[in-house]
Design an enzyme around this catalytic site. Structure first.
Site, mmCIF file in Angstrom:
data_model
loop_
_atom_site.group_PDB
_atom_site.id
_atom_site.type_symbol
_atom_site.label_atom_id
_atom_site.label_comp_id
_atom_site.label_asym_id
_atom_site.label_seq_id
_atom_site.Cartn_x
_atom_site.Cartn_y
_atom_site.Cartn_z
ATOM 1 N N SER A 155 0.885 -1.151 0.000
ATOM 2 C CA SER A 155 0.000 0.000 0.000
ATOM 3 C C SER A 155 0.938 1.220 0.000
ATOM 4 C CB SER A 155 -0.871 -0.095 1.254
ATOM 5 O OG SER A 155 -1.397 1.129 1.622
ATOM 6 N N GLU A 177 -6.187 -1.010 8.313
ATOM 7 C CA GLU A 177 -5.688 -1.514 9.596
ATOM 8 C C GLU A 177 -6.587 -1.070 10.733
ATOM 9 O OE1 GLU A 177 -1.561 -0.386 9.995
ATOM 10 O OE2 GLU A 177 -1.131 -0.973 7.936
ATOM 11 N N GLU A 235 -0.467 -8.747 7.435
ATOM 12 C CA GLU A 235 0.249 -8.365 8.654
ATOM 13 C C GLU A 235 -0.165 -9.212 9.856
ATOM 14 O OE1 GLU A 235 0.302 -4.154 9.325
ATOM 15 O OE2 GLU A 235 1.292 -3.772 7.426
ATOM 16 N N ASP A 272 -5.787 2.766 10.385
ATOM 17 C CA ASP A 272 -5.082 3.238 9.190
ATOM 18 C C ASP A 272 -6.035 2.980 8.032
ATOM 19 O OD1 ASP A 272 -3.540 3.894 7.059
ATOM 20 O OD2 ASP A 272 -1.973 2.392 7.404
ATOM 21 N N GLU A 309 -4.889 7.293 10.701
ATOM 22 C CA GLU A 309 -3.789 7.399 9.721
ATOM 23 C C GLU A 309 -4.342 7.433 8.302
ATOM 24 O OE1 GLU A 309 -0.785 4.407 10.442
ATOM 25 O OE2 GLU A 309 -0.162 4.370 8.349
ATOM 26 N N ASP A 362 1.004 8.997 6.624
ATOM 27 C CA ASP A 362 1.897 7.930 6.152
ATOM 28 C C ASP A 362 2.116 8.159 4.653
ATOM 29 O OD1 ASP A 362 3.210 5.624 5.447
ATOM 30 O OD2 ASP A 362 1.519 4.288 5.719
ATOM 31 N N LYS A 376 9.016 5.259 7.919
ATOM 32 C CA LYS A 376 9.422 3.963 7.365
ATOM 33 C C LYS A 376 10.696 4.216 6.572
ATOM 34 C CE LYS A 376 4.630 2.428 6.516
ATOM 35 N NZ LYS A 376 3.543 2.481 5.499
HETATM 36 P P1 PGA Z 1 2.388 -1.262 3.352
HETATM 37 O O1 PGA Z 1 1.284 -0.668 4.297
HETATM 38 O O2 PGA Z 1 3.557 -1.687 4.131
HETATM 39 O O3 PGA Z 1 1.712 -2.377 2.633
HETATM 40 O O4 PGA Z 1 2.727 -0.164 2.373
HETATM 41 C C1 PGA Z 1 1.537 -0.218 5.583
HETATM 42 C C2 PGA Z 1 0.813 1.067 5.891
HETATM 43 O O5 PGA Z 1 0.081 1.619 5.054
HETATM 44 O O6 PGA Z 1 0.973 1.591 7.007
HETATM 45 ZN ZN ZN Z 2 -0.288 3.427 6.547
#
Ligand code: PGA
Ligand code: ZN
Length: 417
Positions: free
Chosen positions: A42, A169, A210, A247, A290, A317, A342
């Site tokens: 994503s 999420e 996840e 999220d 988020e 994010d 990230k």
């Molecule tokens: P992703 O999603 O690691 O699949 O990009 C995580 C997020 O959106 O927080």
């Molecule tokens: Zn996210």
């Protein structure tokens, strides 16, 4: 001073069975560092890019053999013999070799694999746990650390779920005041309880990318209702022992210029969606929200911030993508008050640390996050402690690649006590 003596790169698999890179770095004092970058599904439009082979004859085009070749023939010769302590200089070389601004040439997977492995090697050389070394890179001088509060993604929808939920999420978050090990227990017990609760509603307990359950339910609000039930059944009190976070990953559910969600019979404009969040928040008092809106709807984010930003963490994010210019824009426009960090969204540890620094200077809450495609590498847990993140997102407290990170936090908690 320890110099880089050896760099080995291999193709390994992540938790989706997709190839990723593992880099092994050895210094001339024999210290070693090993790191493998994760991969998101994503993905924000402003993220640094991954580079893959695109050879349909191998791993559906997802192989990384070309990255390995570039590491061996182009990058390693430039890094060999350098002082591994000079992380900023080393990352600068990676950025220069790439030369594109978004790692389009080398790939953020290539640059981060090297950057992370060198951090690990230097930490080993200095005989320090990686979190301590990361904190030094950020300029911290004292040795007081706290474990960030975990956000447990116990229900997976959107691009991570095989069920039908729109939001990506659904997270339970224990209180900041508790010790980490207690919070891990709370998260896990809510996760167990959610399984039983879903079963009692005849819903599927298969899991998403996840590790959270990925059922088919009537609506996103229904999912929150079921989580509330699960929290109660686990004998925890919502709003006291456990808080809820979402999220939405709204860019993934935008269709044309409106959002379609199971909760509403008609498509929602940005303003309609904001009204929906306000109602939802009255009922569930979200700790954080988020990516509630599409990543370029700056006006929408600003409006939402004026309505909910005083009480709720509004988290960028995809909006920020660990990018300093996007963060600066979010700060000036007051588009959010919290950031997901990230490292693979930007591609080097030095750049990720710069983003953390800017976020902290502006009093943003910091959520350090894994990606949905992970290996068992646990460096991200050290990174989170080292930068003194407020929260971490490592997925559900289940599946090997997720618990590797939660367990590393347990180890650090033990070390610190
Ligand atoms: P992703 O999603 O690691 O699949 O990009 C995580 C997020 O959106 O927080
Ligand atoms: Zn996210």
């Amino acid at each position: 001073m320890a110099k880089i003596k050896k760099i080995v790169a291999r193709e390994i698999l992540d938790s989706r069975g997709h190839p990723t890179i593992e880099v092994f770095v050895q210094l001339d004092d024999e210290a070693i560092g090993i790191f493998s970058p994760p991969s998101g599904i994503s993905v924000g439009k402003s993220e640094a890019l991954e580079v893959r082979d695109r050879d349909p004859a191998r791993y559906a085009g997802l192989g990384v053999l070309k990255n390995l070749e570039v590491i061996v023939t182009v990058i390693a010769p430039r890094l060999m013999g350098l002082d591994a302590k000079e992380q900023a200089q080393i990352d600068g070389i990676l950025i220069n070799i790439d030369g594109t601004g978004n790692k389009a040439k080398l790939g953020s997977n290539t640059t981060l694999a090297l950057s992370g492995a060198i951090v690990e090697a230097q930490a080993a050389s200095e005989k320090k746990p990686p979190y301590l070394y990361v904190s030094q890179l950020l300029g911290k001088t004292d040795k007081a650390f706290a474990i960030p509060t975990p956000m447990f993604n116990i229900l997976n929808g959107g691009k991570h779920g095989s069920g039908n939920l729109d939001f990506q999420e659904f997270m339970v978050v224990p209180p900041k005041a508790n010790p980490y090990s207690k919070n891990l227990q709370i998260g896990v017990e809510c996760y167990y309880s959610l399984k039983e609760t879903l079963k009692s509603h005849s819903a599927s307990t298969l899991v998403g990318d996840e590790g959270g359950y990925a059922p088919n339910l009537y609506s996103n609000m229904d999912a929150l209702k079921i989580i509330e039930e699960a929290v109660n059944k686990a004998a925890y009190r919502l709003g006291l022992d456990v808080f809820l976070s979402l999220d939405v990953a709204a860019s993934s559910i935008l269709q044309g210029s409106s959002y379609r969600i199971k909760d509403k019979p008609v498509p929602l404009t940005s303003n309609d969606f904001i009204d929906f969040y306000i109602t939802l928040n009255e009922q569930y008092h979200l700790l954080s929200l988020e990516d509630p809106l599409e990543e370029n709807d700056w006006d929408g984010w600003k409006t939402l911030m004026t309505k909910l930003g005083g009480e709720t963490l509004i988290v960028g994010d995809d909006l920020i993508a660990t990018n300093p210019e996007r963060l600066q824009k979010a700060i000036s426009q007051k588009a959010c008050n919290s950031i997901v960090v990230k490292p693979n969204q930007i591609g080097t540890i030095t750049e990720a640390l710069k983003v953390v620094k800017l976020a902290k200077e502006n009093k943003f809450k910091i959520i350090v996050s894994h990606r949905s495609g992970e290996t068992n590498d646990d460096f991200i847990a050290d990174f989170a402690v080292g930068v003194e993140a407020d929260y971490v997102k490592f997925g559900a407290p289940a599946r090997g690649e997720r618990v590797a990170k939660y367990n590393r936090l347990l180890e650090i908690e033990h070390e610190l006590s």
